[in-house]
Design an enzyme around this catalytic site. Sequence first.
Site, short mmCIF file in Angstrom:
data_model
loop_
_atom_site.label_atom_id
_atom_site.label_comp_id
_atom_site.label_asym_id
_atom_site.label_seq_id
_atom_site.Cartn_x
_atom_site.Cartn_y
_atom_site.Cartn_z
N LYS A 1 -6.30 -79.15 -48.14
CA LYS A 1 -6.23 -77.81 -47.53
C LYS A 1 -7.64 -77.27 -47.29
CE LYS A 1 -4.08 -73.25 -48.33
NZ LYS A 1 -3.33 -72.43 -49.32
N SER B 1 0.89 -70.35 -47.64
CA SER B 1 -0.20 -70.59 -46.72
C SER B 1 -0.58 -72.06 -46.53
CB SER B 1 -1.43 -69.81 -47.20
OG SER B 1 -1.85 -70.29 -48.46
N SER C 1 2.11 -70.41 -52.29
CA SER C 1 1.61 -71.14 -51.12
C SER C 1 1.70 -72.66 -51.17
CB SER C 1 0.17 -70.76 -50.83
OG SER C 1 0.15 -69.56 -50.12
N1 GLN Z 1 2.51 -65.53 -49.38
C1 GLN Z 1 1.67 -65.04 -50.42
C2 GLN Z 1 0.57 -64.18 -49.84
O1 GLN Z 1 0.58 -64.01 -48.68
C3 GLN Z 1 1.10 -66.16 -51.22
C4 GLN Z 1 -0.09 -66.78 -50.62
C5 GLN Z 1 -0.67 -67.84 -51.50
O2 GLN Z 1 -0.04 -68.30 -52.45
N2 GLN Z 1 -1.89 -68.21 -51.21
O3 GLN Z 1 -0.28 -63.70 -50.53
#
Ligand code: GLN
Length: 477
Positions: free
Chosen positions: A79, A154, A178
């Site tokens: 990532k 994400s 994410s």
């Molecule tokens: N969807 C969550 C957010 O927008 C989690 C994102 C993540 O785990 N990086 O913060």
Amino acid sequence: MDLNNLTIEAARSAVQDRTTTAVALAEEHYARIQKEDGQIGAFLTLSKERALEQADRMDFMAAEGKPLPPLGGVPVGIKDVMSTRGVRTTAGSKILDKYVPPCDCTAVTRMEAAGAVVLGKMNCDEFAMGSSNENSAFRPVRNPRDLNRVPGGSSGGSAAAVAADMAVVTLGSDTGGSVRQPASFCGVVGLMPTYGRVSRYGLIAFASSLDHIGPLAKTVKDAAIVLRTIAGRDPMDSTSADVPVPDYVAELDKPVRGLKLGVAKEYFGEGLDDEVRHAVEGAIDKFNSLGCEIVPVSLPHTPYAVPTYYLIATAEASSNLARYDGVRYSHRARGAKTLSDMYRRSRDQGFGAEVKRRIMLGTYALSAGYYDAYYLKAQKVRTLLTRDFDEAFRKVDAIVTPTSPTAAFRLGEKSNDPLAMYLADIYTVTASLAGIPGISVPCGETREKLPIGLQILGKHFGEATILRVAHAYEQAA
Ligand code: GLN
């Protein structure tokens, strides 16, 4: 070589016994990326030179008859929030468009030391903020199972690449879901380890008390192999825990009979899609038939988890992202008249709408006069959420829940409604706040053939147990 169903062990042994070479395997994956990724958009940067050098090294070892390390010759993706020395690392943001890190993230170092071949960097929501990958400053990622749908986020690129056989495994990061949520949307396995289990040295920070690195994989065993590779104390990250790393792989086949699995009604309430509910209930029946004892547990503070998470995460993000000021590393605006004008313009041009929203929310929550009402209050609720889990884990070995209330939604469906997007994180943010590990494993499909994810949560440093439970389910399903 058939790229479908290529697991870590299958890839490694094919390179070891010279059925193929690591170079050929990397080339085939690049060919696949060339063919598929124009549509999907999982990769932001390819690191071909680095990959082929490493592949060559593995082929040399194999040719000399030396045993390859556990990930020897295995093509992986990272990532784009993890630093890679000499390879552009953007965090999905325009502000880091041209950033080339001077060092590697420890998790990447460990993957390569174990023989992994890093194909490239995976698309993601900007600074890992999002649940759909639509917040990438470069392009959205499409779900390989249905190109009109999001892959989740994400770590959307990391999940989509594994689902579309463009990498055998990938690393993602999970702050509030994410890794687990995109895994569930794309029909792969995703593991968030305990907070501190994996070093975050070299990870571009979003919310430091919540950030975790974890694998996305085709099988639970592959996730276990990767975790064994990247877990453990790292002197470069003072928050990495000095707790021995068990052999997660060896423990996978221990029987699950007699294990106590908790089911919390708070995870089966309003907003849960019927097909998802049905699939998860089916999984619970399956555990029952495997000899697990199903125990009702209560996690009463769950309804407060989303607001708590979005206060703490944005507060920490506003502080972490203050460093992108146009002076070093990040984008610098031209034509500014003064230093503060330069800061302002650089940040205005470099950050996308969601990142700006969160910086403003977080700055507000931390500001004098509001700190006690928001940030401090949220920290107290976080303690209550953690206690809910401590209480539940006195009675059970693991807790099973849906990973997400719905299967993958359509591109654009929620992108104009941040609140709806945030609310869908309900089942994943609780574990992040408590610092406990969680894994998402595929658990059937909707009528529209969209994957559904089953989440299994464990005690602090209880990865071996949740991997074992997930593995038993995967084998039985
Ligand atoms: N969807 C969550 C957010 O927008 C989690 C994102 C993540 O785990 N990086 O913060």
